[in-house]
Motif scaffolding. Structure first.
Motif, PDB file in Angstrom:
ATOM      1  N   THR A 149      -8.976  16.894  27.590  1.00  0.00           N
ATOM      2  CA  THR A 149     -10.287  16.387  27.202  1.00  0.00           C
ATOM      3  C   THR A 149     -10.210  15.880  25.764  1.00  0.00           C
ATOM      4  OG1 THR A 149     -11.087  18.498  26.316  1.00  0.00           O
ATOM      5  CG2 THR A 149     -11.327  18.143  28.696  1.00  0.00           C
ATOM      6  N   ASN A 150     -11.328  15.404  25.259  1.00  0.00           N
ATOM      7  CA  ASN A 150     -11.346  14.914  23.869  1.00  0.00           C
ATOM      8  C   ASN A 150     -11.074  16.028  22.873  1.00  0.00           C
ATOM      9  OD1 ASN A 150     -11.896  12.280  24.618  1.00  0.00           O
ATOM     10  ND2 ASN A 150     -14.121  12.566  24.553  1.00  0.00           N
ATOM     11  N   HIS A 151     -11.425  17.240  23.229  1.00  0.00           N
ATOM     12  CA  HIS A 151     -11.357  18.342  22.271  1.00  0.00           C
ATOM     13  C   HIS A 151     -10.313  19.404  22.627  1.00  0.00           C
ATOM     14  CE1 HIS A 151     -14.944  16.669  20.485  1.00  0.00           C
ATOM     15  NE2 HIS A 151     -15.548  16.710  21.656  1.00  0.00           N
ATOM     16  N   GLY A 152      -9.598  19.215  23.724  1.00  0.00           N
ATOM     17  CA  GLY A 152      -8.626  20.230  24.097  1.00  0.00           C
ATOM     18  C   GLY A 152      -8.120  20.030  25.504  1.00  0.00           C
ATOM     19  N   VAL A 153      -7.939  21.172  26.199  1.00  0.00           N
ATOM     20  CA  VAL A 153      -7.372  21.143  27.546  1.00  0.00           C
ATOM     21  C   VAL A 153      -8.179  22.076  28.444  1.00  0.00           C
ATOM     22  CG1 VAL A 153      -5.292  21.509  28.945  1.00  0.00           C
ATOM     23  CG2 VAL A 153      -5.072  20.766  26.559  1.00  0.00           C
ATOM     24  N   GLN A 154      -8.529  21.578  29.625  1.00  0.00           N
ATOM     25  CA  GLN A 154      -9.182  22.397  30.640  1.00  0.00           C
ATOM     26  C   GLN A 154      -8.105  22.913  31.588  1.00  0.00           C
ATOM     27  OE1 GLN A 154     -12.358  23.135  30.538  1.00  0.00           O
ATOM     28  NE2 GLN A 154     -12.535  24.306  32.446  1.00  0.00           N
ATOM     29  N   ILE A 155      -8.026  24.231  31.753  1.00  0.00           N
ATOM     30  CA  ILE A 155      -6.981  24.841  32.558  1.00  0.00           C
ATOM     31  C   ILE A 155      -7.582  25.472  33.807  1.00  0.00           C
ATOM     32  CG2 ILE A 155      -5.208  26.643  32.618  1.00  0.00           C
ATOM     33  CD1 ILE A 155      -4.825  26.250  29.643  1.00  0.00           C
ATOM     34  N   LYS A 156      -6.972  25.181  34.952  1.00  0.00           N
ATOM     35  CA  LYS A 156      -7.407  25.750  36.222  1.00  0.00           C
ATOM     36  C   LYS A 156      -6.324  26.680  36.754  1.00  0.00           C
ATOM     37  CE  LYS A 156      -8.932  24.555  40.907  1.00  0.00           C
ATOM     38  NZ  LYS A 156      -9.194  23.441  41.860  1.00  0.00           N
ATOM     39  N   THR A 157      -6.687  27.931  36.977  1.00  0.00           N
ATOM     40  CA  THR A 157      -5.775  28.900  37.578  1.00  0.00           C
ATOM     41  C   THR A 157      -6.300  29.263  38.971  1.00  0.00           C
ATOM     42  OG1 THR A 157      -6.841  30.972  36.896  1.00  0.00           O
ATOM     43  CG2 THR A 157      -5.497  29.825  35.234  1.00  0.00           C
ATOM     44  N   LYS A 158      -5.554  30.082  39.683  1.00  0.00           N
ATOM     45  CA  LYS A 158      -6.016  30.541  40.993  1.00  0.00           C
ATOM     46  C   LYS A 158      -7.251  31.421  40.874  1.00  0.00           C
ATOM     47  CE  LYS A 158      -1.908  30.449  43.957  1.00  0.00           C
ATOM     48  NZ  LYS A 158      -0.968  31.247  44.798  1.00  0.00           N
ATOM     49  N   GLU A 159      -7.449  32.007  39.704  1.00  0.00           N
ATOM     50  CA  GLU A 159      -8.510  32.995  39.524  1.00  0.00           C
ATOM     51  C   GLU A 159      -9.716  32.464  38.750  1.00  0.00           C
ATOM     52  OE1 GLU A 159      -5.274  33.613  38.990  1.00  0.00           O
ATOM     53  OE2 GLU A 159      -4.971  34.837  40.789  1.00  0.00           O
ATOM     54  N   PHE A 160      -9.512  31.549  37.788  1.00  0.00           N
ATOM     55  CA  PHE A 160     -10.607  31.115  36.929  1.00  0.00           C
ATOM     56  C   PHE A 160     -10.241  29.807  36.242  1.00  0.00           C
ATOM     57  CE2 PHE A 160      -8.065  34.392  34.755  1.00  0.00           C
ATOM     58  CZ  PHE A 160      -7.495  33.629  33.747  1.00  0.00           C
ATOM     59  N   GLU A 161     -11.216  29.220  35.585  1.00  0.00           N
ATOM     60  CA  GLU A 161     -11.003  28.039  34.746  1.00  0.00           C
ATOM     61  C   GLU A 161     -11.511  28.334  33.343  1.00  0.00           C
ATOM     62  OE1 GLU A 161     -12.210  24.218  36.184  1.00  0.00           O
ATOM     63  OE2 GLU A 161     -12.014  24.819  38.301  1.00  0.00           O
ATOM     64  N   PHE A 162     -10.862  27.732  32.344  1.00  0.00           N
ATOM     65  CA  PHE A 162     -11.317  27.889  30.968  1.00  0.00           C
ATOM     66  C   PHE A 162     -10.752  26.740  30.139  1.00  0.00           C
ATOM     67  CE2 PHE A 162      -7.125  29.606  30.888  1.00  0.00           C
ATOM     68  CZ  PHE A 162      -6.658  29.522  29.580  1.00  0.00           C
ATOM     69  N   SER A 163     -11.186  26.647  28.909  1.00  0.00           N
ATOM     70  CA  SER A 163     -10.702  25.585  28.028  1.00  0.00           C
ATOM     71  C   SER A 163      -9.962  26.182  26.842  1.00  0.00           C
ATOM     72  CB  SER A 163     -11.856  24.711  27.535  1.00  0.00           C
ATOM     73  OG  SER A 163     -12.785  25.489  26.808  1.00  0.00           O
ATOM     74  N   THR A 164      -9.030  25.422  26.315  1.00  0.00           N
ATOM     75  CA  THR A 164      -8.236  25.836  25.164  1.00  0.00           C
ATOM     76  C   THR A 164      -8.052  24.648  24.242  1.00  0.00           C
ATOM     77  OG1 THR A 164      -6.150  26.883  24.508  1.00  0.00           O
ATOM     78  CG2 THR A 164      -6.026  25.310  26.289  1.00  0.00           C
ATOM     79  N   SER A 165      -7.863  24.895  22.970  1.00  0.00           N
ATOM     80  CA  SER A 165      -7.672  23.788  22.030  1.00  0.00           C
ATOM     81  C   SER A 165      -6.311  23.132  22.215  1.00  0.00           C
ATOM     82  CB  SER A 165      -7.827  24.281  20.587  1.00  0.00           C
ATOM     83  OG  SER A 165      -9.132  24.758  20.364  1.00  0.00           O
ATOM     84  N   LYS A 166      -5.252  23.962  22.383  1.00  0.00           N
ATOM     85  CA  LYS A 166      -3.890  23.445  22.549  1.00  0.00           C
ATOM     86  C   LYS A 166      -3.192  24.212  23.672  1.00  0.00           C
ATOM     87  CE  LYS A 166      -4.331  20.842  18.817  1.00  0.00           C
ATOM     88  NZ  LYS A 166      -4.450  19.366  18.907  1.00  0.00           N
ATOM     89  N   LEU A 167      -2.333  23.496  24.398  1.00  0.00           N
ATOM     90  CA  LEU A 167      -1.595  24.101  25.486  1.00  0.00           C
ATOM     91  C   LEU A 167      -0.095  23.954  25.246  1.00  0.00           C
ATOM     92  CD1 LEU A 167      -1.379  25.348  28.351  1.00  0.00           C
ATOM     93  CD2 LEU A 167      -1.504  23.009  29.253  1.00  0.00           C
ATOM     94  N   PHE A 168       0.649  25.047  25.415  1.00  0.00           N
ATOM     95  CA  PHE A 168       2.102  25.053  25.241  1.00  0.00           C
ATOM     96  C   PHE A 168       2.744  25.473  26.571  1.00  0.00           C
ATOM     97  CE2 PHE A 168       0.168  25.664  21.167  1.00  0.00           C
ATOM     98  CZ  PHE A 168       0.950  24.933  20.278  1.00  0.00           C
ATOM     99  N   ILE A 169       3.545  24.586  27.122  1.00  0.00           N
ATOM    100  CA  ILE A 169       4.221  24.864  28.395  1.00  0.00           C
ATOM    101  C   ILE A 169       5.587  25.460  28.096  1.00  0.00           C
ATOM    102  CG2 ILE A 169       5.120  23.843  30.516  1.00  0.00           C
ATOM    103  CD1 ILE A 169       2.993  21.637  30.181  1.00  0.00           C
ATOM    104  N   ALA A 170       5.793  26.708  28.499  1.00  0.00           N
ATOM    105  CA  ALA A 170       7.037  27.424  28.181  1.00  0.00           C
ATOM    106  C   ALA A 170       7.551  28.168  29.407  1.00  0.00           C
ATOM    107  CB  ALA A 170       6.804  28.391  27.025  1.00  0.00           C
ATOM    108  N   ASN A 171       7.352  27.569  30.587  1.00  0.00           N
ATOM    109  CA  ASN A 171       7.767  28.243  31.821  1.00  0.00           C
ATOM    110  C   ASN A 171       9.015  27.625  32.432  1.00  0.00           C
ATOM    111  OD1 ASN A 171       6.408  25.905  32.539  1.00  0.00           O
ATOM    112  ND2 ASN A 171       5.316  26.822  34.259  1.00  0.00           N
ATOM    113  N   ASN A 172       9.796  26.937  31.643  1.00  0.00           N
ATOM    114  CA  ASN A 172      11.166  26.513  31.922  1.00  0.00           C
ATOM    115  C   ASN A 172      11.343  25.910  33.317  1.00  0.00           C
ATOM    116  OD1 ASN A 172      13.822  26.108  31.100  1.00  0.00           O
ATOM    117  ND2 ASN A 172      14.496  28.127  31.723  1.00  0.00           N
ATOM    118  N   GLY A 173      12.011  26.614  34.233  1.00  0.00           N
ATOM    119  CA  GLY A 173      12.319  26.063  35.545  1.00  0.00           C
ATOM    120  C   GLY A 173      11.115  25.788  36.417  1.00  0.00           C
ATOM    121  N   PHE A 174       9.948  26.336  36.069  1.00  0.00           N
ATOM    122  CA  PHE A 174       8.723  26.107  36.830  1.00  0.00           C
ATOM    123  C   PHE A 174       7.895  24.953  36.269  1.00  0.00           C
ATOM    124  CE2 PHE A 174       9.811  30.595  37.320  1.00  0.00           C
ATOM    125  CZ  PHE A 174       9.738  30.761  38.696  1.00  0.00           C
ATOM    126  N   ALA A 175       8.336  24.355  35.159  1.00  0.00           N
ATOM    127  CA  ALA A 175       7.518  23.373  34.446  1.00  0.00           C
ATOM    128  C   ALA A 175       7.185  22.151  35.291  1.00  0.00           C
ATOM    129  CB  ALA A 175       8.221  22.943  33.162  1.00  0.00           C
TER     130      ALA A 175
END
Length: 370
Positions: free
Chosen positions: A203-229
Motif C-alpha cells: 500500500t502507500n504506507h506499508g504492506v497488508q499481510i494475509k495469513t491463514k489465521e488473520f490479516e494485518f498491516s505492517t510498515s516494512k516487510l522482510f522475507i527471510a524464509n529462504n527455500g520457501f520464498a
C-alpha cells in the motif's frame, strides 16, 4: 481466528517491521533492526512450530566450502567471486560465534575433512589444485587452508588420502537456535509460530499481510524464509530438500569432525556418540526440489549404504531417527539480499550454507532499511 481486542492490540497493531521466517536469517534481521531502532515494534511470523526450513534441521557444520566445492564454483565464477563468497561465509561464522558464543551453541573446532570414494573422478583434480585454492584463500587466514592427510579413522572404500581443513568446526543447532530465540525475546521481539503467510500486497504506507489465521498491516516487510520464498513471490530461489539420519549411540566412537564426500552432496559428523549423516540430493535433483518435509527410500537407502560400507563398516549400527530440511538454492550460490519495492526486502538463497552465512545475511538485510 477468534482474536480478542487485546490480542489484536498487543500483537497486530502498529507493527513497524514484520519478518517472515524465524530461522537464522530472520532472527538476526530482527536483532539488528532492534539495535538500530530500539523503540520499534518487531513481529516474526513462523509457519512451523519450530523454524520450518533448515535452521533447526541441518547438520550443524560450521564450514565455508570443501575443496571440491570451491573448485566446482570456479568453473562458473571468477576467482574474485569465489573468494568474496568464501569471505562472506567466514565472516558470517565469526559473527555468529561472537553473537551466540562458542559455549552457547556447543561449538567444537574439530576441523573438517573431505573424503574421496575409490572411483571418484574429482580426486585427481583436487590434489592438483590444492595449492591454487590455498593461494586464493591465503588473505583470509594467512595460512594454508587445505592439506593432505592419511586415512586415520578406519574408513573403507575410499582413497587413502583425504583433505583436511583445520579452520572448520561443528555446533549444536538446537542450542544455537535456543540462544538466538532467547536473545530476540529478551529484546521484546514478538514471535508467532504456526502462522503461514499466504500473500501480501503493498500500500502507500506499508504492506497488508494475509495469513491463514488473520490479516494485518505492517510498515516494512522482510522475507527471510529462504527455500520457501518463491511461494510468496517470484524470486530466483528454489527449494532443495536435505534428508538426514542419525544413529543410536555407538560405543567407542572415535570419529570426530565434519566430513564431506561427493562434492559436498554427502556429509556426516559425530554428535553425542552418534553419527549424523545427510545428503544424497544429487541422486534426484528434481524430486528433491520440494517443500515437503519427508524422506524417500532412494536417498535413505543410499545414506545407510554409505554408513555401512564407508563410515562404520565393521560396526553393528541402528538408525535412531530420520528427518529432512528445506534449503534455498539457485543458479548461483550468491545470496539474494535486496530491496524489492518501497516497503519489501528479501534475504534468501543461502545455498546450503545457512549456518555460515545466515548471521551476516540477517545483518545485511536489516541494513537495507535506510
Amino acid at each position: 481466528m477468534n482474536l480478542s481486542y487485546w490480542e489484536i492490540k498487543s500483537w497486530l497493531t502498529k507493527v513497524d517491521f514484520t519478518i517472515i521466517g524465524s530461522g537464522i536469517v530472520g532472527l538476526n534481521t530482527a536483532l539488528n533492526l532492534n539495535e538500530r531502532f530500539p523503540e520499534s515494534s518487531i513481529l516474526i511470523l513462523e509457519k512451523g512450530i519450530l523454524p520450518q526450513g533448515a535452521s533447526t534441521k541441518n547438520a550443524g557444520f560450521a564450514c565455508f566450502g570443501s575443496l571440491s566445492e570451491l573448485l566446482d564454483d570456479l568453473k562458473t565464477q571468477s576467482e574474485t567471486a569465489v573468494f568474496e563468497l568464501a569471505k562472506k561465509r567466514i565472516n558470517g561464522l565469526e559473527l555468529l560465534r561472537k553473537l551466540v558464543g562458542d559455549k552457547g551453541m556447543g561449538y567444537d573446532p574439530n576441523g573438517g575433512y573431505e573424503l574421496f570414494l575409490k572411483k571418484d573422478p574429482i580426486y585427481e583434480e583436487c590434489m592438483e589444485n590444492i595449492s591454487r585454492i590455498n593461494k586464493l584463500l591465503q588473505p583470509l587466514f594467512n595460512k594454508n587452508v587445505f592439506q593432505v592427510c592419511e586415512n586415520k579413522f578406519g574408513f573403507q572404500n575410499i582413497k587413502d588420502q583425504y583433505v583436511f581443513n583445520p579452520f572448520e568446526g561443528q555446533l549444536d543447532t538446537g542450542k544455537m537456535m535456543e540462544r538466538l530465540l532467547q536473545m530476540a525475546q529478551n529484546k521484546g521481539i514478538k514471535i508467532l509460530n504456526g502462522i503461514e503467510v499466504l500473500s501480501f500486497s503493498e500500500t502507500n504506507h506499508g504492506v497488508q499481510i494475509k495469513t491463514k489465521e488473520f490479516e494485518f498491516s505492517t510498515s516494512k516487510l522482510f522475507i527471510a524464509n529462504n527455500g520457501f520464498a518463491s511461494q510468496l513471490m517470484e524470486l530466483p530461489v528454489k527449494p532443495a530438500r536435505a534428508q538426514v539420519l542419525i544413529t543410536k549411540p555407538i560405543e567407542d566412537l572415535h570419529i570426530k569432525g565434519t566430513f564431506h564426500l561427493d562434492q559436498g552432496y554427502y556429509y556426516f559428523r559425530n554428535i553425542d556418540n552418534r553419527i549424523l549423516l545427510g545428503g544424497g540430493r544429487n541422486l534426484d535433483f528434481k524430486g528433491e526440489e520440494t517443500v515437503e518435509l519427508n524422506q524417500t527410500e532412494l536417498i535413505q537407502n543410499s545414506l545407510e549404504a554409505l554408513l555401512k560400507t564407508v563410515i562404520l563398516p565393521n560396526k553393528s549400527i541402528e538408525i535412531d531417527h530420520r528427518w529432512s530440511g528445506i534449503m534455498g538454492v539457485g543458479e548461483t550460490k550468491a545470496p539474494i539480499v535486496k530491496q524489492l519495492s518501497n516497503h519489501v526486502f528479501a534475504g534468501v538463497r543461502l545455498g546450503g550454507m545457512g549456518v555460515a552465512i545466515g548471521s551476516l545475511i540477517g545483518k545485511e538485510l536489516a541494513e537495507l532499511l535506510d
